[in-house]
Design a protein around this motif. Structure first.
Motif, PDB file in Angstrom:
ATOM      1  N   MET A 212     -19.425  43.273 -11.884  1.00 26.05           N
ATOM      2  CA  MET A 212     -19.832  42.886 -13.228  1.00 26.05           C
ATOM      3  C   MET A 212     -21.047  41.970 -13.142  1.00 26.05           C
ATOM      4  O   MET A 212     -21.003  40.914 -12.528  1.00 26.05           O
ATOM      5  CB  MET A 212     -18.686  42.174 -13.946  1.00 26.05           C
ATOM      6  CG  MET A 212     -19.006  41.783 -15.373  1.00 26.05           C
ATOM      7  SD  MET A 212     -19.208  43.220 -16.455  1.00 26.05           S
ATOM      8  CE  MET A 212     -17.493  43.675 -16.721  1.00 26.05           C
ATOM      9  N   LEU A 213     -22.152  42.413 -13.740  1.00 25.92           N
ATOM     10  CA  LEU A 213     -23.384  41.619 -13.761  1.00 25.92           C
ATOM     11  C   LEU A 213     -23.647  41.181 -15.194  1.00 25.92           C
ATOM     12  O   LEU A 213     -23.624  42.007 -16.109  1.00 25.92           O
ATOM     13  CB  LEU A 213     -24.562  42.443 -13.223  1.00 25.92           C
ATOM     14  CG  LEU A 213     -25.929  41.747 -13.198  1.00 25.92           C
ATOM     15  CD1 LEU A 213     -26.714  42.187 -11.962  1.00 25.92           C
ATOM     16  CD2 LEU A 213     -26.745  42.081 -14.444  1.00 25.92           C
ATOM     17  N   THR A 214     -23.905  39.902 -15.395  1.00 23.29           N
ATOM     18  CA  THR A 214     -24.173  39.377 -16.725  1.00 23.29           C
ATOM     19  C   THR A 214     -25.529  38.687 -16.733  1.00 23.29           C
ATOM     20  O   THR A 214     -25.723  37.679 -16.044  1.00 23.29           O
ATOM     21  CB  THR A 214     -23.087  38.379 -17.168  1.00 23.29           C
ATOM     22  OG1 THR A 214     -21.796  38.957 -16.950  1.00 23.29           O
ATOM     23  CG2 THR A 214     -23.244  38.054 -18.646  1.00 23.29           C
ATOM     24  N   GLU A 215     -26.474  39.247 -17.494  1.00 21.55           N
ATOM     25  CA  GLU A 215     -27.795  38.648 -17.657  1.00 21.55           C
ATOM     26  C   GLU A 215     -27.776  37.846 -18.951  1.00 21.55           C
ATOM     27  O   GLU A 215     -27.783  38.403 -20.044  1.00 21.55           O
ATOM     28  CB  GLU A 215     -28.875  39.734 -17.708  1.00 21.55           C
ATOM     29  CG  GLU A 215     -30.278  39.177 -17.843  1.00 21.55           C
ATOM     30  CD  GLU A 215     -31.330  40.267 -17.980  1.00 21.55           C
ATOM     31  OE1 GLU A 215     -32.531  39.931 -17.970  1.00 21.55           O
ATOM     32  OE2 GLU A 215     -30.959  41.450 -18.113  1.00 21.55           O
ATOM     33  N   CYS A 216     -27.727  36.527 -18.813  1.00 19.27           N
ATOM     34  CA  CYS A 216     -27.547  35.631 -19.954  1.00 19.27           C
ATOM     35  C   CYS A 216     -28.873  35.001 -20.368  1.00 19.27           C
ATOM     36  O   CYS A 216     -29.686  34.626 -19.517  1.00 19.27           O
ATOM     37  CB  CYS A 216     -26.571  34.503 -19.609  1.00 19.27           C
ATOM     38  SG  CYS A 216     -25.038  35.022 -18.826  1.00 19.27           S
ATOM     39  N   TYR A 217     -29.052  34.850 -21.658  1.00 17.47           N
ATOM     40  CA  TYR A 217     -30.125  34.032 -22.220  1.00 17.47           C
ATOM     41  C   TYR A 217     -29.426  32.982 -23.074  1.00 17.47           C
ATOM     42  O   TYR A 217     -28.873  33.309 -24.134  1.00 17.47           O
ATOM     43  CB  TYR A 217     -31.099  34.887 -23.040  1.00 17.47           C
ATOM     44  CG  TYR A 217     -31.899  35.848 -22.195  1.00 17.47           C
ATOM     45  CD1 TYR A 217     -33.155  35.495 -21.716  1.00 17.47           C
ATOM     46  CD2 TYR A 217     -31.383  37.085 -21.844  1.00 17.47           C
ATOM     47  CE1 TYR A 217     -33.891  36.361 -20.915  1.00 17.47           C
ATOM     48  CE2 TYR A 217     -32.107  37.958 -21.034  1.00 17.47           C
ATOM     49  CZ  TYR A 217     -33.361  37.592 -20.589  1.00 17.47           C
ATOM     50  OH  TYR A 217     -34.080  38.450 -19.786  1.00 17.47           O
TER      51      TYR A 217
ATOM     52  N   ILE B 117     -30.073  33.320 -16.994  1.00 13.71           N
ATOM     53  CA  ILE B 117     -29.144  33.108 -15.893  1.00 13.71           C
ATOM     54  C   ILE B 117     -28.459  34.434 -15.596  1.00 13.71           C
ATOM     55  O   ILE B 117     -27.859  35.049 -16.486  1.00 13.71           O
ATOM     56  CB  ILE B 117     -28.101  32.038 -16.241  1.00 13.71           C
ATOM     57  CG1 ILE B 117     -28.805  30.697 -16.507  1.00 13.71           C
ATOM     58  CG2 ILE B 117     -27.064  31.897 -15.132  1.00 13.71           C
ATOM     59  CD1 ILE B 117     -27.895  29.619 -17.055  1.00 13.71           C
ATOM     60  N   VAL B 118     -28.562  34.898 -14.370  1.00 15.93           N
ATOM     61  CA  VAL B 118     -27.918  36.144 -13.959  1.00 15.93           C
ATOM     62  C   VAL B 118     -26.707  35.783 -13.109  1.00 15.93           C
ATOM     63  O   VAL B 118     -26.838  35.097 -12.079  1.00 15.93           O
ATOM     64  CB  VAL B 118     -28.883  37.045 -13.170  1.00 15.93           C
ATOM     65  CG1 VAL B 118     -28.175  38.335 -12.747  1.00 15.93           C
ATOM     66  CG2 VAL B 118     -30.101  37.384 -14.030  1.00 15.93           C
ATOM     67  N   ALA B 119     -25.534  36.216 -13.556  1.00 17.81           N
ATOM     68  CA  ALA B 119     -24.290  35.840 -12.894  1.00 17.81           C
ATOM     69  C   ALA B 119     -23.521  37.086 -12.470  1.00 17.81           C
ATOM     70  O   ALA B 119     -23.612  38.143 -13.106  1.00 17.81           O
ATOM     71  CB  ALA B 119     -23.431  34.986 -13.832  1.00 17.81           C
ATOM     72  N   LEU B 120     -22.752  36.955 -11.398  1.00 17.85           N
ATOM     73  CA  LEU B 120     -21.893  38.019 -10.903  1.00 17.85           C
ATOM     74  C   LEU B 120     -20.446  37.576 -11.005  1.00 17.85           C
ATOM     75  O   LEU B 120     -20.129  36.414 -10.764  1.00 17.85           O
ATOM     76  CB  LEU B 120     -22.216  38.353  -9.444  1.00 17.85           C
ATOM     77  CG  LEU B 120     -23.664  38.761  -9.119  1.00 17.85           C
ATOM     78  CD1 LEU B 120     -23.808  39.014  -7.625  1.00 17.85           C
ATOM     79  CD2 LEU B 120     -24.074  39.980  -9.915  1.00 17.85           C
ATOM     80  N   GLY B 121     -19.566  38.506 -11.358  1.00 18.40           N
ATOM     81  CA  GLY B 121     -18.152  38.189 -11.480  1.00 18.40           C
ATOM     82  C   GLY B 121     -17.689  38.406 -12.898  1.00 18.40           C
ATOM     83  O   GLY B 121     -18.495  38.486 -13.827  1.00 18.40           O
ATOM     84  N   HIS B 122     -16.360  38.495 -13.107  1.00 21.31           N
ATOM     85  CA  HIS B 122     -15.874  38.763 -14.460  1.00 21.31           C
ATOM     86  C   HIS B 122     -14.929  37.694 -14.984  1.00 21.31           C
ATOM     87  O   HIS B 122     -15.234  37.026 -15.949  1.00 21.31           O
ATOM     88  CB  HIS B 122     -15.246  40.162 -14.554  1.00 21.31           C
ATOM     89  CG  HIS B 122     -14.152  40.432 -13.577  1.00 21.31           C
ATOM     90  ND1 HIS B 122     -14.395  40.920 -12.319  1.00 21.31           N
ATOM     91  CD2 HIS B 122     -12.805  40.301 -13.685  1.00 21.31           C
ATOM     92  CE1 HIS B 122     -13.244  41.094 -11.687  1.00 21.31           C
ATOM     93  NE2 HIS B 122     -12.274  40.722 -12.478  1.00 21.31           N
ATOM     94  N   GLU B 123     -13.774  37.470 -14.377  1.00 21.42           N
ATOM     95  CA  GLU B 123     -12.848  36.487 -14.933  1.00 21.42           C
ATOM     96  C   GLU B 123     -13.485  35.099 -14.946  1.00 21.42           C
ATOM     97  O   GLU B 123     -13.371  34.353 -15.903  1.00 21.42           O
ATOM     98  CB  GLU B 123     -11.551  36.478 -14.115  1.00 21.42           C
ATOM     99  CG  GLU B 123     -10.748  37.767 -14.276  1.00 21.42           C
ATOM    100  CD  GLU B 123      -9.455  37.712 -13.496  1.00 21.42           C
ATOM    101  OE1 GLU B 123      -9.236  36.705 -12.792  1.00 21.42           O
ATOM    102  OE2 GLU B 123      -8.669  38.668 -13.586  1.00 21.42           O
TER     103      GLU B 123
END
Length: 305
Positions: free
Chosen positions: A262-267, A283-289
């Motif tokens: 799971m990749l989340t590209e956050c603004y 901020i680009v984050a990896l992981g889900h829970e």
């Protein structure tokens, strides 16, 4: 703000937006069922199972008319401020429409964007800059041994001797390009209190990638491995793949390289530097829970609405 606290802040923002999105997903799922004319599930044996196709017929009638309106002329048109800027405005209009229609799938993006808006009340388009690698070749005559040795020492150079005595020199270069794509609703997150996209405290694109995808894109292999594993259940996302005739691609496959991440590209607005003022950061984050790894963290400037 240290990395541990940043992970906590990002995780909380993702989880809050995910909860809000889950509530809206039920409305979108119902709208999709109305459009397709699916059965309601409360049918009685021996009685009629006819379902009205009013929603589908209305959308299918409106869609071509809207597409004709938006695709019959420039998707964007710049207006000059005075006579001196007329040529610049015309050139900008031509370039932006070239990027939209030729360098990207302009009509396909417009179709998905508009249809989502009609059925699910909102269409989402993502536009972002990306580095693109390309090769540029030139031919040289009378190349000396010293020049050939120079070619050998340059990592971004490939050369090949031609039958006519020339040397073909190919250089690998990068250039900025603009990418445009529609974003599925199950991959889009936004702060539940937001009234628009451009000044929302949190907006994110959250696709599921594979270990192979992310390592190929240049992400740290160890960080990707730590975040790899089965992605969280998402009924809206699973239904999208199943309706297209695919199995569930999010389960752990036998090939380790194809495990989901799971990749989340956050603004998001966050006071990362501790000066009491929240800045807009990508901020680009990896992981889900919980956010397992933060692989990119940079301040961004919002220049328009």
């Amino acid at each position: 703000m240290d990395e541990h606290m940043l992970k906590s802040v990002v995780s909380q923002a993702i989880n809050a937006a995910s909860d809000a999105n889950a509530e809206l997903a039920r409305d979108r799922e119902r709208a999709e069922a109305y459009y397709k004319g699916d059965l309601f599930g409360n049918e009685v044996e021996g009685e009629s199972k006819a379902v009205s196709r009013d929603v589908g017929e209305t959308v299918d009638e409106l869609l071509p008319e809207l597409l004709e309106i938006f695709s019959s002329g420039p998707i964007v048109e710049f207006e000059p401020n005075d006579e001196m800027s007329e040529a610049a405005a015309e050139q900008a209009t031509e370039y932006v429409n070239y990027v939209w229609n030729t360098k990207n799938d302009g009509f396909g993006n417009l179709y998905a964007w508009t249809k989502d808006g009609l059925i699910k009340k909102r269409g989402i388009i993502k536009i972002w800059p990306e580095d693109e690698e390309y090769k540029h070749s030139e031919y040289f005559a009378n190349v000396t041994p010293e020049e050939m040795a120079l070619f050998d020492s340059m990592e971004d150079i490939e050369y090949e001797r031609q039958d006519d005595g020339y040397v073909k020199v190919t250089r690998r270069r990068t250039r900025k390009c603009i990418r445009i794509m529609p974003v599925p609703h199950d991959e889009f997150l936004i702060d539940a209190q937001a009234t628009n996209d451009w000044d929302a405290r949190f907006v994110a694109h959250r696709p599921v990638k594979t270990v192979s995808d992310l390592i190929e894109q240049g992400f740290d292999a160890d960080a990707v491995e730590r975040a790899a594993g089965e992605s969280p259940m998402n009924i809206e996302r699973d239904a999208r793949f199943m309706s297209a005739g695919y199995g569930n691609p999010m389960l752990d496959p036998d090939d380790p390289a194809m495990r989901p991440v799971m990749l989340t590209e956050c603004y998001m607005l966050v006071d990362y530097d501790g000066d009491g003022i929240a800045e807009r950061r990508r901020i680009v984050a990896l992981g889900h829970e919980n956010v397992i790894e933060i692989v990119e963290n940079e301040e961004v400037i919002v220049t328009g609405k």
